[in-house]
Design an enzyme around this catalytic site. Structure first.
Site, PDB file in Angstrom:
ATOM      1  N   GLY A 153      40.745  39.255  34.698  1.00  0.00           N
ATOM      2  CA  GLY A 153      41.919  39.191  33.829  1.00  0.00           C
ATOM      3  C   GLY A 153      41.582  38.686  32.435  1.00  0.00           C
ATOM      4  O   GLY A 153      42.117  39.180  31.431  1.00  0.00           O
ATOM      5  N   THR A 154      40.690  37.725  32.345  1.00  0.00           N
ATOM      6  CA  THR A 154      40.368  37.123  31.050  1.00  0.00           C
ATOM      7  C   THR A 154      39.739  38.152  30.112  1.00  0.00           C
ATOM      8  O   THR A 154      40.182  38.320  28.973  1.00  0.00           O
ATOM      9  CB  THR A 154      39.411  35.929  31.260  1.00  0.00           C
ATOM     10  OG1 THR A 154      40.057  34.994  32.123  1.00  0.00           O
ATOM     11  CG2 THR A 154      39.065  35.254  29.948  1.00  0.00           C
ATOM     12  N   ASN A 177      51.942  32.408  36.001  1.00  0.00           N
ATOM     13  CA  ASN A 177      51.180  31.926  37.155  1.00  0.00           C
ATOM     14  C   ASN A 177      51.554  30.520  37.584  1.00  0.00           C
ATOM     15  O   ASN A 177      51.247  30.107  38.698  1.00  0.00           O
ATOM     16  CB  ASN A 177      49.679  31.983  36.853  1.00  0.00           C
ATOM     17  CG  ASN A 177      49.326  31.333  35.533  1.00  0.00           C
ATOM     18  OD1 ASN A 177      49.840  31.727  34.480  1.00  0.00           O
ATOM     19  ND2 ASN A 177      48.473  30.333  35.570  1.00  0.00           N
ATOM     20  N   GLN A 181      49.147  38.385  37.870  1.00  0.00           N
ATOM     21  CA  GLN A 181      49.841  37.853  39.053  1.00  0.00           C
ATOM     22  C   GLN A 181      50.712  38.906  39.745  1.00  0.00           C
ATOM     23  O   GLN A 181      51.324  38.615  40.777  1.00  0.00           O
ATOM     24  CB  GLN A 181      50.710  36.643  38.664  1.00  0.00           C
ATOM     25  CG  GLN A 181      49.904  35.417  38.258  1.00  0.00           C
ATOM     26  CD  GLN A 181      49.167  34.751  39.424  1.00  0.00           C
ATOM     27  OE1 GLN A 181      49.486  34.945  40.595  1.00  0.00           O
ATOM     28  NE2 GLN A 181      48.162  33.948  39.102  1.00  0.00           N
ATOM     29  N   HIS A 216      40.713  39.040  42.712  1.00  0.00           N
ATOM     30  CA  HIS A 216      40.778  37.847  43.568  1.00  0.00           C
ATOM     31  C   HIS A 216      42.189  37.296  43.757  1.00  0.00           C
ATOM     32  O   HIS A 216      42.390  36.369  44.537  1.00  0.00           O
ATOM     33  CB  HIS A 216      39.839  36.757  43.042  1.00  0.00           C
ATOM     34  CG  HIS A 216      40.240  36.144  41.727  1.00  0.00           C
ATOM     35  ND1 HIS A 216      40.624  34.833  41.624  1.00  0.00           N
ATOM     36  CD2 HIS A 216      40.303  36.650  40.479  1.00  0.00           C
ATOM     37  CE1 HIS A 216      40.895  34.564  40.345  1.00  0.00           C
ATOM     38  NE2 HIS A 216      40.699  35.649  39.634  1.00  0.00           N
ATOM     39  N   CYS A 242      43.845  26.418  36.274  1.00  0.00           N
ATOM     40  CA  CYS A 242      42.908  26.384  35.143  1.00  0.00           C
ATOM     41  C   CYS A 242      42.918  25.032  34.450  1.00  0.00           C
ATOM     42  O   CYS A 242      41.969  24.669  33.800  1.00  0.00           O
ATOM     43  CB  CYS A 242      43.268  27.465  34.138  1.00  0.00           C
ATOM     44  SG  CYS A 242      43.555  29.042  34.914  1.00  0.00           S
TER      45      CYS A 242
HETATM   46  C1  LIG Z   1      48.331  35.035  34.717  1.00  0.00           C
HETATM   47  C2  LIG Z   1      46.849  35.009  34.671  1.00  0.00           C
HETATM   48  N1  LIG Z   1      46.204  35.626  33.677  1.00  0.00           N
HETATM   49  C3  LIG Z   1      44.875  35.643  33.603  1.00  0.00           C
HETATM   50  C4  LIG Z   1      44.099  34.994  34.535  1.00  0.00           C
HETATM   51  C5  LIG Z   1      42.608  35.035  34.407  1.00  0.00           C
HETATM   52  O1  LIG Z   1      42.062  35.895  35.353  1.00  0.00           O
HETATM   53  P1  LIG Z   1      40.490  35.814  35.725  1.00  0.00           P
HETATM   54  O2  LIG Z   1      40.247  34.443  36.223  1.00  0.00           O
HETATM   55  O3  LIG Z   1      40.306  36.895  36.732  1.00  0.00           O
HETATM   56  O4  LIG Z   1      39.737  36.101  34.477  1.00  0.00           O
HETATM   57  C6  LIG Z   1      44.718  34.306  35.592  1.00  0.00           C
HETATM   58  C7  LIG Z   1      43.916  33.539  36.592  1.00  0.00           C
HETATM   59  O5  LIG Z   1      44.133  32.365  36.815  1.00  0.00           O
HETATM   60  C8  LIG Z   1      46.131  34.305  35.661  1.00  0.00           C
HETATM   61  O6  LIG Z   1      46.776  33.679  36.645  1.00  0.00           O
END
Ligand SMILES: Cc1ncc(COP(=O)(O)O)c(C=O)c1O
Length: 374
Positions: A72-73, A152, A180, A202, A328
């Protein structure tokens, strides 16, 4: 040691054994590089392209609109940065309750000259759509709107169609962090007014370190990661072959079992709400838990006392995995989301998040333990 109770499924989920089975050949015998031209490589290439087709079909997108990333990041970084760099956006409208993958990218771009506006958040934790329209109508420049589909930490959801249509009305680019919701809700991207969405394996019983970026076919951007010609020159680096296969399998399973799993998980969330209200006076919920909200997330405020301040610590000692706000930021600093919406800044917030692997018995155990802790 008591058995572990895992109620932090918004942070990450357990790998489904069926997903592991699908991945196994690519972790062992089928290790050819998808870019190699001999048969061993071509077999890996086929696996990647079949995964792409599966994902595209489920989301009702074209395979050419799906790009595999590290999660996601990276997907959000790519979409937001490209909107400024390649699509002419000079103004970003976002909210204070976005994930740091969005917020920190926006803040970085602000330092390089982009104008940034934050849309108001209502006491329910929902976006003030009237304010969003005001910001859009007053924006004299090409604008990127980046608003997450579901939060999230508190679970609140936006209406993707309503928000996307507003963006279209003002000719704005629309990116939504759907980390999410992909794997938790049906998507019909061909009929959804959105330019970019994201996903992370994940979060729905797939592997970590693999995600997708959907780029609407009408949007043309340049790569974010430079190097080889993988992902049709859009995302360089040898493909995470087993991750990609696992992502597609997890999404397939989530889609096949959507009705059963979502109803079951929603039942757990509502049961937990009822039990908390019955047994723990003074607690409140963040967001809009019975309204437009994730069925997987429940954010609970406990009134501040010497005992409640120790909840997270005591939960951990009791082998119960939960988060204070967001995974996070837990343990490091207070949550920026709860700070933005809370009417009681002293309350102690715990996020419970559920999956198909949780049971009512586990919730009963947690409530019993909580009663002892408070
Ligand atoms: C809403 C949301 N965006 C982005 C992310 C980041 O995803 P990733 O850890 O797969 O890069 C998360 C993960 O915690 C998330 O919950």
């Amino acid at each position: 040691m008591t058995e572990r109770i895992y109620l932090d499924n918004a942070a990450t989920t357990a790998l489904d054994p069926q997903v592991l089975d699908a991945m196994m050949p690519y972790l062992t015998t089928n290790y050819g590089n998808p870019s190699s031209i001999y048969s061993y490589g071509r077999e890996s290439r086929l696996a990647v392209e079949n995964a792409r087709k599966t994902v595209a079909k489920i989301l009702n997108a074209h395979p050419a609109e799906i790009f595999f990333t590290s999660g996601g990041t990276e997907s959000s970084n790519t979409a937001i940065t490209a909107s400024i760099r390649d699509l002419g956006c000079k103004h970003i409208i976002t909210s204070q309750i976005e994930h740091h993958a969005t917020l920190h990218t926006v803040q970085f771009l602000q330092q390089t000259g982009a104008k940034v506006s934050y849309v108001r958040i209502l006491p329910t934790g929902h976006i003030d759509m009237q304010h969003l329209e005001e910001l859009l109508s007053e924006s004299g420049e090409k604008t990127l709107v980046t608003l997450m589909h579901a939060n999230n930490e508190i679970g609140n959801m936006i209406d993707l169609h309503e928000t996307g249509n507003l963006c279209r009305k003002y000719n704005a680019i629309f990116h939504s962090d759907t980390v999410q919701t992909v794997g938790h809700f049906p998507f019909d991207l061909r009929n959804t007014p959105v330019d970019f969405i994201t996903g992370a394996g994940h979060k729905f019983h797939g592997p970590k370190g693999v995600g997708i970026l959907y780029i609407n076919e009408n949007v043309k951007i340049k790569p974010y990661v430079h190097g080889g010609s993988q992902e049709r020159n859009m995302r360089a680096g040898t493909e995470n072959l087993y991750g990609i296969v696992g992502f597609a399998k997890a999404l397939q399973l989530a889609t096949d079992n959507y009705e059963t799993d979502s109803n079951y998980i929603k039942g757990l969330k509502l049961y937990m709400m009822e039990q908390l209200q019955k047994d723990l006076p003074g607690i409140t919920f963040n967001g809009d838990p019975t309204g437009r909200s994730l069925y997987t997330v429940l954010s609970v405020n406990f009134p501040k006392t010497d005992k409640s301040e120790m909840i997270l610590f005591n939960m951990d000692i009791n082998n119960i995995c939960v988060s204070g706000g967001s995974a996070c930021s837990s343990g490091i600093e207070g949550s920026h989301v709860i700070s933005a919406i809370s009417s009681d800044p002293d309350a102690v917030t715990v996020r419970f998040s559920f999956s198909k692997y949780n049971t009512k018995d586990e919730i009963d155990t947690v409530i019993k333990k909580l009663k002892g802790m408070i």
